[in-house]
Design an enzyme around this catalytic site. Structure first.
Site, PDB file in Angstrom:
ATOM      1  N   GLY A   1       0.841  -1.191   0.000  1.00  0.00           N
ATOM      2  CA  GLY A   1       0.000   0.000   0.000  1.00  0.00           C
ATOM      3  C   GLY A   1       0.871   1.234   0.000  1.00  0.00           C
ATOM      4  O   GLY A   1       2.088   1.171   0.219  1.00  0.00           O
ATOM      5  N   TYR A   2       0.244   2.386  -0.221  1.00  0.00           N
ATOM      6  CA  TYR A   2       0.990   3.625  -0.421  1.00  0.00           C
ATOM      7  C   TYR A   2       0.592   4.664   0.616  1.00  0.00           C
ATOM      8  O   TYR A   2      -0.577   5.039   0.731  1.00  0.00           O
ATOM      9  CB  TYR A   2       0.770   4.142  -1.842  1.00  0.00           C
ATOM     10  CG  TYR A   2       1.384   3.203  -2.850  1.00  0.00           C
ATOM     11  CD1 TYR A   2       2.668   3.405  -3.324  1.00  0.00           C
ATOM     12  CD2 TYR A   2       0.705   2.054  -3.257  1.00  0.00           C
ATOM     13  CE1 TYR A   2       3.260   2.515  -4.195  1.00  0.00           C
ATOM     14  CE2 TYR A   2       1.288   1.153  -4.128  1.00  0.00           C
ATOM     15  CZ  TYR A   2       2.570   1.390  -4.593  1.00  0.00           C
ATOM     16  OH  TYR A   2       3.158   0.496  -5.446  1.00  0.00           O
ATOM     17  N   LEU A   3       1.590   5.114   1.380  1.00  0.00           N
ATOM     18  CA  LEU A   3       1.377   6.189   2.340  1.00  0.00           C
ATOM     19  C   LEU A   3       1.326   7.531   1.619  1.00  0.00           C
ATOM     20  O   LEU A   3       0.739   8.490   2.109  1.00  0.00           O
ATOM     21  CB  LEU A   3       2.494   6.198   3.384  1.00  0.00           C
ATOM     22  CG  LEU A   3       2.667   4.898   4.179  1.00  0.00           C
ATOM     23  CD1 LEU A   3       3.902   4.991   5.060  1.00  0.00           C
ATOM     24  CD2 LEU A   3       1.432   4.611   5.014  1.00  0.00           C
TER      25      LEU A   3
ATOM     26  N   ASP B   1      -3.034   5.281   1.805  1.00  0.00           N
ATOM     27  CA  ASP B   1      -3.952   6.113   1.037  1.00  0.00           C
ATOM     28  C   ASP B   1      -4.418   5.302  -0.174  1.00  0.00           C
ATOM     29  O   ASP B   1      -3.618   4.927  -1.019  1.00  0.00           O
ATOM     30  CB  ASP B   1      -3.226   7.384   0.589  1.00  0.00           C
ATOM     31  CG  ASP B   1      -4.129   8.331  -0.179  1.00  0.00           C
ATOM     32  OD1 ASP B   1      -5.359   8.170  -0.106  1.00  0.00           O
ATOM     33  OD2 ASP B   1      -3.598   9.230  -0.864  1.00  0.00           O
TER      34      ASP B   1
END
Length: 224
Positions: free
Chosen positions: A104-106, A153
């Site tokens: 996942g992407y911060l 996010d």
């Protein structure tokens, strides 16, 4: 073998000994790309090569494979890769080595990613770019990964990555995506130089070259 532990230790002790990747690959009588695959978690050396590495770096096999003392160092590398859509999966895919990946992407600008790859977890920063990007990797405990993934996010990307060997010590990283991208297949090939990437002739079963389309970056897919 603990892949990430070994890969980080390999780089640490090589740099401590003062060898470049090119110099050390020549000592091992292998190509630079083959050696780079060891440091980038793509392939493991055979026992003969592993023993030679330990001898040349003056370190025990136990330390090289299992010691995580030096993992606070941030790892950086220029990522040079071509990316292709795949319409139909090759036969006997399950006969190849595979990795189960969740990520996942911060942040997506710049890219800050957390990933779990089998039982290995790490945080990655990637600079802007398409075929060539700077990449930094920092090991995470899996407890830290579980904490950070709650803060991503967008959606979590889940996929299985198959590692298919090519000639010239190259490797196809074939990603088979889970829902919500079930049916999406992407193949990536990493290179040691831009010249090597630009001269690459893909296998006939590769589809459209999407190297220069950010639409197929995982960071973009996570926002849809």
């Amino acid at each position: 073998m603990g892949e990430t532990v070994f890969a980080h230790n390999l780089r640490f002790y090589r740099e401590k000994a003062g060898f470049t990747q090119q110099e050390f690959s020549q000592m091992l009588n292998i190509t630079r790309q083959a050696y780079s695959n060891y440091e980038n978690f793509v392939r493991e050396p055979n026992l003969t090569t592993l023993a030679s590495i330990a001898v040349f770096l003056h370190v025990s096999l136990d330390t090289l494979i299992f010691d995580s003392t030096h993992h606070t160092k941030k790892e950086s590398v220029m990522e040079i890769e071509r990316k292709y859509l795949i319409k139909e999966l090759p036969e006997n895919l399950d006969s190849y080595r595979k990795l189960k990946i969740e990520q996942g992407y911060l942040c997506t600008e710049p890219v800050v990613r957390v990933r779990r790859q089998n039982e290995t977890c790490y945080l990655t920063y990637k600079s802007k770019g398409l075929m060539v990007r700077e990449e930094y990797n920092l090991p995470l405990t899996c407890e830290a990964y579980e904490h950070l993934k709650e803060k991503v996010d967008g959606i979590l990307i889940s996929k299985t990555r198959y590692l298919l060997p090519l000639s010239n010590d190259l490797t196809i990283e074939l990603d088979v995506f889970d829902a919500p991208y079930q049916g999406l297949y992407l193949a990536e090939v990493e290179f040691a130089s831009e010249d090597e990437a630009n001269s690459f002739v893909p296998p006939e079963w590769f589809g459209e070259d999407v190297t220069y389309s950010s639409a197929y970056h995982n960071s973009t897919l996570s926002q849809k």
